[in-house]
Write a protein that holds these residues in place. Structure first.
Motif, PDB file in Angstrom:
ATOM      1  N   SER A 162     -10.510   8.207-133.029  1.00  0.00           N
ATOM      2  CA  SER A 162     -11.744   8.093-133.814  1.00  0.00           C
ATOM      3  C   SER A 162     -12.034   6.641-134.197  1.00  0.00           C
ATOM      4  N   PRO A 163     -13.299   6.197-133.998  1.00  0.00           N
ATOM      5  CA  PRO A 163     -13.669   4.834-134.394  1.00  0.00           C
ATOM      6  C   PRO A 163     -14.097   4.718-135.854  1.00  0.00           C
ATOM      7  N   LEU A 164     -14.023   5.818-136.615  1.00  0.00           N
ATOM      8  CA  LEU A 164     -14.496   5.791-138.000  1.00  0.00           C
ATOM      9  C   LEU A 164     -13.640   4.867-138.864  1.00  0.00           C
ATOM     10  N   LYS A 165     -14.317   4.159-139.757  1.00  0.00           N
ATOM     11  CA  LYS A 165     -13.636   3.304-140.725  1.00  0.00           C
ATOM     12  C   LYS A 165     -13.174   4.159-141.906  1.00  0.00           C
ATOM     13  N   PRO A 166     -12.234   3.628-142.717  1.00  0.00           N
ATOM     14  CA  PRO A 166     -11.711   4.438-143.827  1.00  0.00           C
ATOM     15  C   PRO A 166     -12.787   4.967-144.769  1.00  0.00           C
ATOM     16  N   ASP A 167     -13.793   4.164-145.095  1.00  0.00           N
ATOM     17  CA  ASP A 167     -14.835   4.642-146.016  1.00  0.00           C
ATOM     18  C   ASP A 167     -15.687   5.731-145.371  1.00  0.00           C
ATOM     19  N   GLN A 168     -15.871   5.635-144.052  1.00  0.00           N
ATOM     20  CA  GLN A 168     -16.629   6.668-143.347  1.00  0.00           C
ATOM     21  C   GLN A 168     -15.830   7.966-143.266  1.00  0.00           C
ATOM     22  N   ARG A 169     -14.534   7.861-143.104  1.00  0.00           N
ATOM     23  CA  ARG A 169     -13.695   9.060-143.085  1.00  0.00           C
ATOM     24  C   ARG A 169     -13.730   9.752-144.443  1.00  0.00           C
ATOM     25  N   ARG A 170     -13.706   8.952-145.509  1.00  0.00           N
ATOM     26  CA  ARG A 170     -13.795   9.539-146.857  1.00  0.00           C
ATOM     27  C   ARG A 170     -15.128  10.253-147.039  1.00  0.00           C
ATOM     28  N   ASP A 197     -22.641  25.976-124.866  1.00  0.00           N
ATOM     29  CA  ASP A 197     -23.442  25.000-125.586  1.00  0.00           C
ATOM     30  C   ASP A 197     -24.877  25.476-125.743  1.00  0.00           C
ATOM     31  N   LEU A 198     -25.404  26.092-124.690  1.00  0.00           N
ATOM     32  CA  LEU A 198     -26.780  26.581-124.748  1.00  0.00           C
ATOM     33  C   LEU A 198     -26.905  27.847-125.577  1.00  0.00           C
ATOM     34  N   LEU A 199     -26.026  28.806-125.328  1.00  0.00           N
ATOM     35  CA  LEU A 199     -26.172  30.133-125.929  1.00  0.00           C
ATOM     36  C   LEU A 199     -25.481  30.283-127.279  1.00  0.00           C
ATOM     37  N   ALA A 200     -24.600  29.334-127.612  1.00  0.00           N
ATOM     38  CA  ALA A 200     -23.884  29.407-128.895  1.00  0.00           C
ATOM     39  C   ALA A 200     -23.855  28.032-129.558  1.00  0.00           C
ATOM     40  N   GLY A 201     -25.013  27.380-129.548  1.00  0.00           N
ATOM     41  CA  GLY A 201     -25.103  26.028-130.100  1.00  0.00           C
ATOM     42  C   GLY A 201     -24.734  25.927-131.563  1.00  0.00           C
ATOM     43  N   VAL A 202     -24.929  27.007-132.323  1.00  0.00           N
ATOM     44  CA  VAL A 202     -24.577  26.965-133.747  1.00  0.00           C
ATOM     45  C   VAL A 202     -23.073  26.793-133.940  1.00  0.00           C
ATOM     46  N   PHE A 203     -22.285  27.117-132.914  1.00  0.00           N
ATOM     47  CA  PHE A 203     -20.836  26.948-132.983  1.00  0.00           C
ATOM     48  C   PHE A 203     -20.373  25.666-132.275  1.00  0.00           C
ATOM     49  N   THR A 204     -20.997  25.343-131.133  1.00  0.00           N
ATOM     50  CA  THR A 204     -20.538  24.171-130.386  1.00  0.00           C
ATOM     51  C   THR A 204     -20.956  22.862-131.037  1.00  0.00           C
ATOM     52  N   ALA A 205     -22.131  22.812-131.641  1.00  0.00           N
ATOM     53  CA  ALA A 205     -22.591  21.558-132.254  1.00  0.00           C
ATOM     54  C   ALA A 205     -21.639  21.080-133.357  1.00  0.00           C
ATOM     55  N   PRO A 206     -21.219  21.948-134.304  1.00  0.00           N
ATOM     56  CA  PRO A 206     -20.254  21.480-135.306  1.00  0.00           C
ATOM     57  C   PRO A 206     -18.956  20.968-134.695  1.00  0.00           C
ATOM     58  N   VAL A 207     -18.538  21.541-133.564  1.00  0.00           N
ATOM     59  CA  VAL A 207     -17.315  21.078-132.891  1.00  0.00           C
ATOM     60  C   VAL A 207     -17.524  19.704-132.280  1.00  0.00           C
ATOM     61  N   VAL A 208     -18.648  19.521-131.575  1.00  0.00           N
ATOM     62  CA  VAL A 208     -18.929  18.240-130.915  1.00  0.00           C
ATOM     63  C   VAL A 208     -18.986  17.111-131.936  1.00  0.00           C
ATOM     64  N   TYR A 209     -19.646  17.345-133.059  1.00  0.00           N
ATOM     65  CA  TYR A 209     -19.789  16.271-134.050  1.00  0.00           C
ATOM     66  C   TYR A 209     -18.546  16.100-134.914  1.00  0.00           C
ATOM     67  N   ALA A 210     -17.718  17.116-134.992  1.00  0.00           N
ATOM     68  CA  ALA A 210     -16.460  16.990-135.735  1.00  0.00           C
ATOM     69  C   ALA A 210     -15.437  16.140-134.982  1.00  0.00           C
ATOM     70  N   ARG A 211     -15.584  16.029-133.658  1.00  0.00           N
ATOM     71  CA  ARG A 211     -14.591  15.304-132.855  1.00  0.00           C
ATOM     72  C   ARG A 211     -14.394  13.869-133.333  1.00  0.00           C
ATOM     73  N   ILE A 212     -15.480  13.217-133.766  1.00  0.00           N
ATOM     74  CA  ILE A 212     -15.365  11.811-134.159  1.00  0.00           C
ATOM     75  C   ILE A 212     -14.521  11.656-135.421  1.00  0.00           C
ATOM     76  N   PHE A 213     -14.370  12.736-136.168  1.00  0.00           N
ATOM     77  CA  PHE A 213     -13.535  12.711-137.377  1.00  0.00           C
ATOM     78  C   PHE A 213     -12.103  13.124-137.064  1.00  0.00           C
ATOM     79  N   PHE A 214     -11.921  14.132-136.235  1.00  0.00           N
ATOM     80  CA  PHE A 214     -10.586  14.687-136.001  1.00  0.00           C
ATOM     81  C   PHE A 214      -9.859  14.081-134.794  1.00  0.00           C
ATOM     82  N   HIS A 215     -10.568  13.418-133.912  1.00  0.00           N
ATOM     83  CA  HIS A 215      -9.948  12.885-132.702  1.00  0.00           C
ATOM     84  C   HIS A 215      -9.002  11.735-133.030  1.00  0.00           C
ATOM     85  N   ARG A 216      -7.884  11.652-132.296  1.00  0.00           N
ATOM     86  CA  ARG A 216      -6.897  10.608-132.571  1.00  0.00           C
ATOM     87  C   ARG A 216      -7.442   9.208-132.295  1.00  0.00           C
TER      88      ARG A 216
END
Length: 338
Positions: free
Chosen positions: A159-167, A138-157
């Motif tokens: 996910s609290p996202l509503k349909p319009d937010q997923r779109r 996370d510290l030394l390769a943040g350019v790779f870990t940050a997109p993964v951390v924030y993508a979880r809310i979209f790809f996780h089973r």
């Protein structure tokens, strides 16, 4: 797409502040990048290294600007915040909507298992060995870990996202792919890979180290669910600390920001003074330099990279509001069951 709803007083505070100078990092960054591509005052490696470091810090300021667009406190127009946020999100490979929805829950559920932004540090199911490995990535390769951390809310089973937010997230990923296809296609057409690596890739990599270093400094090892006690706040008196705070929209003044996520950034230092006066016992984790905050955090990088339950907190109680899906005026009084 959720929109932050401000009170009349909150909107007036946003309208009456002076923000233009804080955007100095944009033209300064462009100038520094030009000086990397067209070396000045010479092409010695030390000169190039200097401009790369300058560019990297100014790119780090992108992340603070991106943060303000997610809160929609940057402009009176939420549409302008969303538009700028999406462009910055494309540059950082993080969809604006995914970041905003993750960040909303970071404020509402600070250091709790449902704090998506502090995964895996907040996740009681995440083993210590994994967190010890991940924290260095996370510290030394943040350019790779940050997109993964924030993508979880979209790809996780779960996910609290509503349909319009997923779109919205889906289309933001499409826009990101097209944006980078155009950029990389142009670089390939010009056969300018070396220049691209020096002007963008290397500074951006370093900016990721600074950004995730900031995230860890403000959160790692914090046990409390209370926004003032569960974050490290930096309010410095030195000119350097004040300049860095200014260019980063006061994000270092982290505790008051966590408690009042709709408050304009220029009011946070005043709020800090009020909370310090009210506490009187010096119990708030407030530091005069960023170095002091780093020293307080550093042992947790090895000992136990975690927050909340993972560093000894009792399981959190229920929220007063149930599921929180937007920024509130005061997390302590509106969300915490205290």
């Amino acid at each position: 797409m959720s929109i932050t709803t401000f009170t009349e007083e909150e909107s007036r505070a946003i309208a009456n502040r002076r923000t233009a100078l804080r955007f100095l990092f944009f033209p300064l960054q462009i100038a520094a990048m030009v000086l990397i591509a067209h070396p000045w005052p010479g092409d010695h490696w030390s000169v190039q290294a200097f401009w790369v470091l300058v560019t990297s810090y100014l790119m780090f300021c992108w992340t603070s600007c991106f943060h303000e667009t997610a809160h929609q406190t940057l402009f009176l127009s939420h549409r302008l915040s969303v538009a700028l946020g999406r462009v910055l999100g494309w540059l950082m490979l993080v969809p604006y909507t995914a970041y905003r929805e993750t960040h909303i829950r970071h404020h509402a559920y600070l250091n709790k298992p449902s704090d998506w932004e502090l995964w895996p540090y907040s996740d009681p199911d995440s083993p210590l060995w994994f967190r010890r490995v991940f924290v260095w990535l996370d510290l030394l390769a943040g350019v790779f870990t940050a997109p993964v951390v924030y993508a979880r809310i979209f790809f996780h089973r779960d996910s609290p996202l509503k349909p319009d937010q997923r779109r919205a997230v889906r289309w933001e990923y499409v826009g990101m792919a097209l944006f980078w296809a155009a950029i990389l296609g142009y670089v390939a057409y010009c056969n300018a890979w070396t220049t691209f690596l020096l002007v963008y890739v290397l500074p951006y990599y370093l900016a990721g180290v600074y950004q995730n270093g900031r995230k860890l400094t403000e959160h790692l090892g914090m046990i409390s669910y209370d926004p003032m006690l569960g974050t490290r706040t930096v309010v410095g008196k030195s000119l350097w600390t004040k300049l860095c705070t200014f260019l980063n929209f006061d994000i270092f003044v982290h505790g008051p920001h966590h408690r009042h996520p709709r408050v304009s950034h220029d009011q946070l230092e005043k709020l800090t003074q009020e909370y310090v006066a009210a506490a009187e016992d010096g119990s708030l984790p407030i530091f005069r330099t960023y170095g002091a905050a780093v020293r307080d955090m550093a042992p947790w990088m090895v000992r136990n990279p975690g927050v909340g339950v993972n560093v000894g907190a009792a399981p959190p109680g229920a929220s007063r509001r149930g599921e929180v899906d937007n920024f509130v005026a005061d997390v302590t009084t509106e969300v915490l069951n205290a």
